[in-house]
Design an enzyme around this catalytic site. Structure first.
Site, PDB file in Angstrom:
ATOM      1  N   ASP A 116      22.793  20.011  56.190  1.00  0.00           N
ATOM      2  CA  ASP A 116      23.789  18.934  56.155  1.00  0.00           C
ATOM      3  C   ASP A 116      24.772  19.086  54.988  1.00  0.00           C
ATOM      4  O   ASP A 116      25.442  18.135  54.595  1.00  0.00           O
ATOM      5  CB  ASP A 116      23.096  17.559  56.103  1.00  0.00           C
ATOM      6  CG  ASP A 116      22.161  17.443  54.909  1.00  0.00           C
ATOM      7  OD1 ASP A 116      21.978  18.465  54.194  1.00  0.00           O
ATOM      8  OD2 ASP A 116      21.621  16.354  54.686  1.00  0.00           O
ATOM      9  N   HIS A 146      36.360  44.244  47.862  1.00  0.00           N
ATOM     10  CA  HIS A 146      36.090  42.800  48.007  1.00  0.00           C
ATOM     11  C   HIS A 146      34.709  42.436  47.452  1.00  0.00           C
ATOM     12  O   HIS A 146      34.003  41.606  48.022  1.00  0.00           O
ATOM     13  CB  HIS A 146      36.214  42.369  49.478  1.00  0.00           C
ATOM     14  CG  HIS A 146      37.634  42.360  49.952  1.00  0.00           C
ATOM     15  ND1 HIS A 146      37.992  42.315  51.285  1.00  0.00           N
ATOM     16  CD2 HIS A 146      38.814  42.402  49.264  1.00  0.00           C
ATOM     17  CE1 HIS A 146      39.313  42.330  51.391  1.00  0.00           C
ATOM     18  NE2 HIS A 146      39.828  42.390  50.177  1.00  0.00           N
ATOM     19  N   ASP A 162      39.421  40.233  39.443  1.00  0.00           N
ATOM     20  CA  ASP A 162      40.517  39.797  40.317  1.00  0.00           C
ATOM     21  C   ASP A 162      40.281  38.315  40.564  1.00  0.00           C
ATOM     22  O   ASP A 162      39.393  37.939  41.338  1.00  0.00           O
ATOM     23  CB  ASP A 162      40.482  40.611  41.622  1.00  0.00           C
ATOM     24  CG  ASP A 162      41.643  40.265  42.558  1.00  0.00           C
ATOM     25  OD1 ASP A 162      42.321  39.244  42.331  1.00  0.00           O
ATOM     26  OD2 ASP A 162      41.845  41.016  43.537  1.00  0.00           O
ATOM     27  N   ASP A 205      47.275  35.084  41.572  1.00  0.00           N
ATOM     28  CA  ASP A 205      46.421  36.181  42.059  1.00  0.00           C
ATOM     29  C   ASP A 205      46.581  37.346  41.089  1.00  0.00           C
ATOM     30  O   ASP A 205      47.589  38.056  41.140  1.00  0.00           O
ATOM     31  CB  ASP A 205      46.879  36.554  43.482  1.00  0.00           C
ATOM     32  CG  ASP A 205      46.057  37.691  44.074  1.00  0.00           C
ATOM     33  OD1 ASP A 205      45.045  38.081  43.476  1.00  0.00           O
ATOM     34  OD2 ASP A 205      46.447  38.185  45.155  1.00  0.00           O
ATOM     35  N   HIS A 232      44.634  50.541  49.880  1.00  0.00           N
ATOM     36  CA  HIS A 232      45.230  49.261  50.277  1.00  0.00           C
ATOM     37  C   HIS A 232      46.732  49.261  50.008  1.00  0.00           C
ATOM     38  O   HIS A 232      47.273  50.183  49.406  1.00  0.00           O
ATOM     39  CB  HIS A 232      44.525  48.081  49.591  1.00  0.00           C
ATOM     40  CG  HIS A 232      44.534  48.119  48.091  1.00  0.00           C
ATOM     41  ND1 HIS A 232      45.637  47.790  47.351  1.00  0.00           N
ATOM     42  CD2 HIS A 232      43.562  48.456  47.191  1.00  0.00           C
ATOM     43  CE1 HIS A 232      45.346  47.893  46.057  1.00  0.00           C
ATOM     44  NE2 HIS A 232      44.087  48.313  45.932  1.00  0.00           N
ATOM     45  N   HIS A 291      51.583  41.620  48.468  1.00  0.00           N
ATOM     46  CA  HIS A 291      51.684  40.663  49.587  1.00  0.00           C
ATOM     47  C   HIS A 291      52.445  39.436  49.110  1.00  0.00           C
ATOM     48  O   HIS A 291      52.610  39.227  47.899  1.00  0.00           O
ATOM     49  CB  HIS A 291      50.281  40.277  50.079  1.00  0.00           C
ATOM     50  CG  HIS A 291      49.342  39.843  48.993  1.00  0.00           C
ATOM     51  ND1 HIS A 291      49.323  38.563  48.486  1.00  0.00           N
ATOM     52  CD2 HIS A 291      48.404  40.519  48.277  1.00  0.00           C
ATOM     53  CE1 HIS A 291      48.407  38.476  47.533  1.00  0.00           C
ATOM     54  NE2 HIS A 291      47.840  39.660  47.366  1.00  0.00           N
ATOM     55  N   HIS A 349      47.235  35.097  50.359  1.00  0.00           N
ATOM     56  CA  HIS A 349      48.000  36.019  51.212  1.00  0.00           C
ATOM     57  C   HIS A 349      48.928  35.105  51.986  1.00  0.00           C
ATOM     58  O   HIS A 349      48.575  34.601  53.049  1.00  0.00           O
ATOM     59  CB  HIS A 349      47.077  36.820  52.130  1.00  0.00           C
ATOM     60  CG  HIS A 349      46.178  37.745  51.351  1.00  0.00           C
ATOM     61  ND1 HIS A 349      45.041  38.307  51.860  1.00  0.00           N
ATOM     62  CD2 HIS A 349      46.266  38.216  50.076  1.00  0.00           C
ATOM     63  CE1 HIS A 349      44.469  39.072  50.946  1.00  0.00           C
ATOM     64  NE2 HIS A 349      45.192  39.032  49.851  1.00  0.00           N
ATOM     65  N   GLU A 372      50.080  45.274  42.987  1.00  0.00           N
ATOM     66  CA  GLU A 372      48.683  45.499  42.632  1.00  0.00           C
ATOM     67  C   GLU A 372      48.152  46.866  43.028  1.00  0.00           C
ATOM     68  O   GLU A 372      47.215  46.982  43.817  1.00  0.00           O
ATOM     69  CB  GLU A 372      47.815  44.415  43.264  1.00  0.00           C
ATOM     70  CG  GLU A 372      48.041  44.174  44.767  1.00  0.00           C
ATOM     71  CD  GLU A 372      47.108  43.109  45.321  1.00  0.00           C
ATOM     72  OE1 GLU A 372      45.886  43.255  45.142  1.00  0.00           O
ATOM     73  OE2 GLU A 372      47.591  42.134  45.915  1.00  0.00           O
ATOM     74  N   TYR A 400      40.437  54.065  42.981  1.00  0.00           N
ATOM     75  CA  TYR A 400      39.009  53.766  43.144  1.00  0.00           C
ATOM     76  C   TYR A 400      38.265  55.061  43.439  1.00  0.00           C
ATOM     77  O   TYR A 400      38.569  55.731  44.437  1.00  0.00           O
ATOM     78  CB  TYR A 400      38.804  52.765  44.291  1.00  0.00           C
ATOM     79  CG  TYR A 400      39.743  51.575  44.180  1.00  0.00           C
ATOM     80  CD1 TYR A 400      39.413  50.460  43.420  1.00  0.00           C
ATOM     81  CD2 TYR A 400      40.996  51.609  44.820  1.00  0.00           C
ATOM     82  CE1 TYR A 400      40.295  49.389  43.298  1.00  0.00           C
ATOM     83  CE2 TYR A 400      41.876  50.541  44.699  1.00  0.00           C
ATOM     84  CZ  TYR A 400      41.527  49.442  43.934  1.00  0.00           C
ATOM     85  OH  TYR A 400      42.406  48.389  43.820  1.00  0.00           O
ATOM     86  N   ARG A 432      42.287  48.295  39.086  1.00  0.00           N
ATOM     87  CA  ARG A 432      43.432  47.671  39.763  1.00  0.00           C
ATOM     88  C   ARG A 432      44.125  46.801  38.724  1.00  0.00           C
ATOM     89  O   ARG A 432      43.473  46.225  37.844  1.00  0.00           O
ATOM     90  CB  ARG A 432      42.973  46.829  40.960  1.00  0.00           C
ATOM     91  CG  ARG A 432      44.131  46.122  41.675  1.00  0.00           C
ATOM     92  CD  ARG A 432      43.762  45.575  43.057  1.00  0.00           C
ATOM     93  NE  ARG A 432      42.723  44.557  43.045  1.00  0.00           N
ATOM     94  CZ  ARG A 432      41.470  44.735  43.387  1.00  0.00           C
ATOM     95  NH1 ARG A 432      41.070  45.937  43.785  1.00  0.00           N
ATOM     96  NH2 ARG A 432      40.583  43.764  43.342  1.00  0.00           N
ATOM     97  N   GLU A 479      47.153  43.798  38.694  1.00  0.00           N
ATOM     98  CA  GLU A 479      47.898  42.948  39.637  1.00  0.00           C
ATOM     99  C   GLU A 479      48.643  41.840  38.907  1.00  0.00           C
ATOM    100  O   GLU A 479      48.049  41.110  38.110  1.00  0.00           O
ATOM    101  CB  GLU A 479      46.914  42.320  40.642  1.00  0.00           C
ATOM    102  CG  GLU A 479      47.558  41.342  41.601  1.00  0.00           C
ATOM    103  CD  GLU A 479      46.601  40.835  42.677  1.00  0.00           C
ATOM    104  OE1 GLU A 479      45.377  40.790  42.415  1.00  0.00           O
ATOM    105  OE2 GLU A 479      47.079  40.482  43.761  1.00  0.00           O
TER     106      GLU A 479
END
Ligand code: GLY
Ligand code: MN
Ligand code: MN
Length: 449
Positions: free
Chosen positions: A35, A248, A265, A276, A355, A359, A366, A394, A398, A416, A418
């Site tokens: 719940d 991710h 990130d 971001d 990547h 964006h 995004h 960004e 890797y 990275r 960004e």
């Protein structure tokens, strides 16, 4: 300051004309387990047009809308809101609700109803329109909307009254508006970026070998909330050592080791606007020579991309620049060999840079808005940037621990960088420029006693 919502609705209505309606639906609530529900966050379109932040809401903008009242009289309505009704008993448990009267008095609705009345009222509202602006993909609601259109067609159609025959995606109208940020929206994004600056600085100061990734996540969240951010704009990524190579990565549960790089990130949401930001730094305060070389490669590509930003440039061109600089550096780092142009053509960089370079950024991390302009053959071409648009830049490199194509010394390194870039009349403004980024600045902020 006058709330912007009525002006935004007027602008949308002006754009769609008198024979097109628009329907927007609150984010569906979702059970987390048993719940317990996932935190509710209003759909960005619903909030953009009304400022109404309750679940179980549908808004209908119907320039040609008419509704029968209890006496059978038909009257014009433009904004109709379907909302949760007042419920004193539920409000004891879950808190205040605006209810039907609140929607009319405080949110500008010409008519408002209990959400349970949607099925009954929607066909009547959609009649007299030829098209509906609606983003399909919400399965449960798609069926309801198509059912209402079918009903309107059957009933209204027979009497000569128009019923919608077309669905128009909001990308064609509303998202063109959301794509270009007004000064009020930019002010919110600035605030989000400034809170995020403090979060990243504090995380850099806190990180050290022996601490856990989640401790840094906690520092970020604490900083965001303490400054009035409602929530992070997306799940924070805190990846140390090889976890920095997982794009991710979300577990954030590893113990940080001496010699690790930490990739964070994370960005807060403020007043429904996202930031971001990614920074990568050495946990012990000092880059190794190899880490510094890779870091400088990514940084140089990012700086070259940012320097390009101005009206007329496309995100495709920015990505090509990132690929060009990164490929050159992959050759210098001994990862690739051969002619840079050939390597780019063969996409030899892809195992290490998989990547895109950025964006749209706005209410959604995004953010909405098309990346391409239509062409006659249906392939689309990259759209030029315009003042008021906000993008991320960004690039990254890797080298997974199993990346056999990379020299052993590089394996397990993920970097990275960004930033959030506002396009201005004559160039750009980096909204996240205050967050440490050069090797020297990072080492200063991360210095350990
Ligand atoms: N944080 C998501 C992204 O960088 O696109
Ligand atoms: Mn991003
Ligand atoms: Mn990001």
């Amino acid at each position: 300051m006058t709330p912007p919502f009525a002006a935004r609705r007027a602008r949308l209505l002006e754009a769609i004309g008198p024979r097109t309606a628009a329907v927007f639906v609150a984010t569906p609530t979702a059970i987390r387990n048993n719940d317990v529900e996932h935190e509710f966050r209003q759909d960005s379109d619903v909030f953009y047009l009304t400022g109404f932040d309750e679940p179980e809401t549908v808004i209908v903008l119907a320039p040609n809308g008419r509704l029968k009242d209890d006496s059978g009289e038909s009257r014009p309505v433009t904004l109709t809101m379907f909302v949760r009704p007042k419920d004193p008993e539920r409000e004891v448990w879950d808190g205040f609700r605006w209810g039907v009267d609140g929607a009319k008095q405080s949110f500008g609705a010409d008519a408002a109803f209990n959400i349970d009345e949607l099925g009954k009222r929607l066909p009547e509202l959609l009649a007299r329109h030829d098209a509906v602006v609606y983003r399909w993909g919400n399965k449960a609601f798609d069926d309801r909307l198509f059912g209402a259109i079918q009903y309107a067609r059957r009933t209204a159609g027979r009497s000569g009254i128009a019923a919608p025959t077309r669905i128009i995606d909001p990308v064609e109208v509303l998202y063109e508006h959301r794509l270009r940020k007004s000064p009020d929206e930019v002010a919110k994004m600035r605030r989000a970026c400034s809170i995020t600056n403090e979060g990243h600085r504090r995380a850099m100061e806190t990180a050290s070998p022996g601490r856990y990734e989640f401790e840094l996540e906690a520092v970020l969240l604490e900083t965001f909330r303490r400054h009035g951010s409602e929530r992070p704009a997306y799940g924070s990524i805190v990846g140390s050592g090889p976890n920095a190579t997982v794009l991710h990565y979300r577990r954030n549960d590893r113990r940080i080791e001496d010699g690790d790089l930490v990739l964070i990130d994370a960005g807060c949401e403020y007043g429904y606007y996202a930031s971001d930001v990614t920074r990568t730094f050495p946990a012990n305060g000092k880059f190794t020579d190899v880490q510094r070389a890779v870091y400088q490669a990514v940084l140089d590509s990012q700086l070259a991309c940012i320097a390009m930003v101005k009206p007329g440039v496309t995100q495709g061109e920015i990505h090509d620049k990132a690929v060009e600089v990164l490929t050159e550096r992959l050759v210098k780092l001994g990862v690739l060999s051969g002619d840079v142009k050939e390597l780019i053509k063969k996409e030899a960089y892809k195992p290490f840079y998989m990547h895109k370079t950025g964006h749209w950024l706005g209410m959604d991390v995004h953010d909405v808005g098309s990346y391409f302009l239509p062409t006659s053959d249906g392939t689309g071409k990259h759209r030029p940037l315009e003042p008021g648009m906000v993008i991320t830049i960004e690039p990254g490199l890797y080298f997974g621990i199993g990346a056999e194509a990379a020299p052993e010394a590089l394996r397990g390194i993920g970097i990275r960088i960004e930033d959030d870039i506002l396009v201005t009349e004559d160039g750009y403004e980096n909204l996240t420029a205050a967050i440490p980024k050069s090797v020297e600045e990072i080492e200063r902020v991360c210095a350990r006693a």
